[in-house]
Write an enzyme that holds these catalytic residues in place. Structure first.
Site, PDB file in Angstrom:
ATOM      1  N   ARG A 108      14.805  18.017  -8.231  1.00  0.00           N
ATOM      2  CA  ARG A 108      14.422  17.183  -7.087  1.00  0.00           C
ATOM      3  C   ARG A 108      15.171  17.713  -5.883  1.00  0.00           C
ATOM      4  O   ARG A 108      16.408  17.679  -5.854  1.00  0.00           O
ATOM      5  CB  ARG A 108      14.762  15.714  -7.342  1.00  0.00           C
ATOM      6  CG  ARG A 108      14.687  14.871  -6.084  1.00  0.00           C
ATOM      7  CD  ARG A 108      14.681  13.397  -6.352  1.00  0.00           C
ATOM      8  NE  ARG A 108      13.425  12.971  -6.933  1.00  0.00           N
ATOM      9  CZ  ARG A 108      13.042  11.703  -7.044  1.00  0.00           C
ATOM     10  NH1 ARG A 108      13.817  10.743  -6.613  1.00  0.00           N
ATOM     11  NH2 ARG A 108      11.887  11.404  -7.587  1.00  0.00           N
ATOM     12  N   ASP A 230       3.319   3.859  -0.531  1.00  0.00           N
ATOM     13  CA  ASP A 230       4.670   4.370  -0.760  1.00  0.00           C
ATOM     14  C   ASP A 230       5.506   3.956   0.457  1.00  0.00           C
ATOM     15  O   ASP A 230       4.952   3.508   1.478  1.00  0.00           O
ATOM     16  CB  ASP A 230       4.610   5.909  -0.908  1.00  0.00           C
ATOM     17  CG  ASP A 230       5.975   6.541  -1.201  1.00  0.00           C
ATOM     18  OD1 ASP A 230       6.902   5.814  -1.611  1.00  0.00           O
ATOM     19  OD2 ASP A 230       6.110   7.768  -1.012  1.00  0.00           O
ATOM     20  N   CYS A 270       4.445   4.203  -6.140  1.00  0.00           N
ATOM     21  CA  CYS A 270       5.266   5.091  -6.975  1.00  0.00           C
ATOM     22  C   CYS A 270       6.643   4.505  -7.232  1.00  0.00           C
ATOM     23  O   CYS A 270       7.317   4.902  -8.179  1.00  0.00           O
ATOM     24  CB  CYS A 270       5.364   6.468  -6.336  1.00  0.00           C
ATOM     25  SG  CYS A 270       6.075   6.434  -4.684  1.00  0.00           S
TER      26      CYS A 270
HETATM   27  N1  NVA Z   1       8.042   9.412  -0.518  1.00  0.00           N
HETATM   28  C1  NVA Z   1       9.181   8.923  -1.252  1.00  0.00           C
HETATM   29  C2  NVA Z   1       8.911   8.940  -2.718  1.00  0.00           C
HETATM   30  C3  NVA Z   1      10.016   8.415  -3.593  1.00  0.00           C
HETATM   31  C4  NVA Z   1       9.689   8.512  -5.054  1.00  0.00           C
HETATM   32  C5  NVA Z   1      10.402   9.763  -0.903  1.00  0.00           C
HETATM   33  O1  NVA Z   1      10.274  10.985  -0.842  1.00  0.00           O
HETATM   34  O2  NVA Z   1      11.467   9.191  -0.681  1.00  0.00           O
HETATM   35  N1   CP Z   2       8.868   7.344  -8.199  1.00  0.00           N
HETATM   36  C1   CP Z   2      10.031   8.020  -8.293  1.00  0.00           C
HETATM   37  O1   CP Z   2      10.068   9.252  -8.320  1.00  0.00           O
HETATM   38  O2   CP Z   2      11.125   7.214  -8.385  1.00  0.00           O
HETATM   39  P1   CP Z   2      12.659   7.660  -8.294  1.00  0.00           P
HETATM   40  O3   CP Z   2      12.918   8.097  -6.876  1.00  0.00           O
HETATM   41  O4   CP Z   2      13.432   6.433  -8.680  1.00  0.00           O
HETATM   42  O5   CP Z   2      12.869   8.794  -9.243  1.00  0.00           O
END
Ligand code: NVA
Ligand code: CP
Length: 310
Positions: A108, A230, A270
Site C-alpha cells: 500500500r 467513498d 469500501c
Molecule cells: N480513497 C480512499 C480509500 C480507502 C480504502 C483512500 O485512498 O484513502
Molecule cells: N477498504 C480498505 O482498503 O480499507 P483499509 O484502508 O482499512 O485497508
C-alpha cells in the site's frame, strides 16, 4: 481453458483481460466455499509474503494477513516507517533485497510508480493494496459481492458518487471490462482523470457496457442497481477535507437521493466511512447496505489473487 497468471503482478485492473479477471472471481467463489467448509487449500504452504504499508489500513492489513495465513504462508507485515526506506534506502534496493527472501510483495503506497519499481526490481509478483491511482483488490472483492447479490455483472448499472479517486478509477476499469454501465457523479474538478475515463470507454465499447461522467448526482443515480461511495478526502488529502465537504455535500448518499435509484438497489462503500459526510447513518445502517459483506469479500478475493499469482 484456465489462463495462467503465475508470476504476474497485480498493479491495475487495466492490465488484465476479462477472462483473467473472471478466473480470479471464480477462484474467489471457490475459496469462499472452502473457507466456510473448513477445507482451506494451503496452496502457498511454506512460502513467505511481505505486506508493506506506507499508509494506514484496517481491512487490507487484516484481510491480507489472514488470507496469507489461511493459504499456509507466513505474512510479514511491514510499516515503511520502520524500514530502511524511511532512512533513504531506495525502493529498487529494497525490492532487490526482498526478492531474495520472500515469494511475493503486497504493498500500500502513495505512488503507482513505487509499485512498478517494486515489481521491476524484485523479480517476484507484486500486488497493489492501494495507491493514489488505484485499488484493484478492493474492486475485485466488490465485483464478487455484486455478482453474489445480483447474480451477474454484465448490464448492471453501478453509480459511484463523490470524489473521482483511486477507488473510482478501479471501479471504472473493472466495471467497463465486465460490461457494466458505470456512472460517476462528481463535482467539477473532482471527476476521475481523463486517461482512466478514456481507457474505460474503450473497454466498455468491447464489453457492451457504458461510461457516464456527470456533475449531476440525480442523473448519475437514476435507476441504479448499485450505489457506491467513498470518502471525500483520501489518505494524504486531509488538509483539503473542509473545502471538499462543502463541494461534495450534494453527492452524499442519503435517503432522499436513494429514492432515484432502482428499488432493489444495493449500497456499497469500501470503508472506512465518514458517516454524515459521503453517506448518512440511516443509509449505511439501512436495509440496502451491504458494506460488511463487501469488506468480508476482500479476504476471499485476496486469497484467490495470491494463490493464482504466486
Ligand atoms: N480513497 C480512499 C480509500 C480507502 C480504502 C483512500 O485512498 O484513502
Ligand atoms: N477498504 C480498505 O482498503 O480499507 P483499509 O484502508 O482499512 O485497508
Amino acid at each position: 481453458m484456465a489462463v495462467n497468471l503465475k508470476g504476474k503482478s497485480f498493479l491495475s485492473l487495466k492490465d488484465f483481460t476479462k477472462e483473467e479477471l473472471e478466473q480470479i472471481l471464480f477462484q474467489g467463489e471457490k475459496v469462499k466455499i472452502e473457507h466456510y467448509s473448513g477445507k482451506d487449500e494451503q496452496s502457498l504452504k511454506g512460502k513467505s509474503i511481505a505486506v508493506i504499508f506506507e499508509k494506514p489500513s484496517t481491512r487490507t492489513r487484516v484481510s491480507f494477513a489472514v488470507a496469507i495465513n489461511e493459504l499456509g504462508a507466513f505474512p510479514l507485515i511491514l510499516e515503511t516507517t520502520n524500514m530502511q526506506i524511511n532512512r533513504g534506502e531506495t525502493i529498487a534496493d529494497t525490492a532487490r533485497t526482498l526478492g531474495r527472501y520472500v515469494h511475493g510483495i503486497v504493498a500500500r503506497v502513495y505512488s503507482q510508480k513505487t509499485l512498478e519499481e517494486l515489481r521491476d526490481y524484485s523479480g517476484i509478483p507484486v500486488i497493489n493494496a492501494l495507491s493514489d491511482y488505484s485499488h484493484p483488490c478492493q474492486i475485485m472483492g466488490d465485483l464478487l459481492t455484486i455478482k453474489e447479490k445480483k447474480e451477474k455483472l454484465e448490464g448492471i448499472k453501478v453509480v459511484y458518487l463523490g470524489d473521482g479517486n483511486n477507488v473510482a478509477n478501479s471501479l471504472l476499469f473493472g466495471g467497463s471490462i465486465f460490461g457494466m454501465h458505470v456512472r460517476v457523479g462528481s463535482p467539477k474538478g473532482y471527476e476521475p482523470i481523463k486517461e482512466v475515463v478514456e481507457l474505460s470507454k474503450k473497454f466498455a465499447k468491447n464489453s457492451k457496457g457504458s461510461i457516464l461522467i456527470t456533475n449531476d448526482p440525480k442523473e448519475a443515480v437514476k435507476d441504479a442497481d448499485v450505489v457506491y461511495t467513498d470518502v471525500w478526502a483520501s489518505m494524504g488529502q486531509e488538509s483539503e477535507h473542509d473545502k471538499r465537504v462543502k463541494l461534495m455535500l450534494p453527492y452524499q448518499i442519503n435517503d432522499e437521493l436513494l429514492k432515484h435509484a432502482d428499488k432493489d438497489n444495493i449500497v456499497m462503500h469500501c470503508l472506512p466511512a465518514h458517516r454524515g459526510e459521503e453517506i448518512t447513518d440511516s443509509v449505511i445502517d439501512g436495509s440496502h447496505s451491504i458494506v460488511f459483506d463487501q469488506a468480508e469479500n476482500r479476504l476471499h478475493i485476496q486469497k484467490a489473487i495470491l494463490s493464482l499469482l504466486i
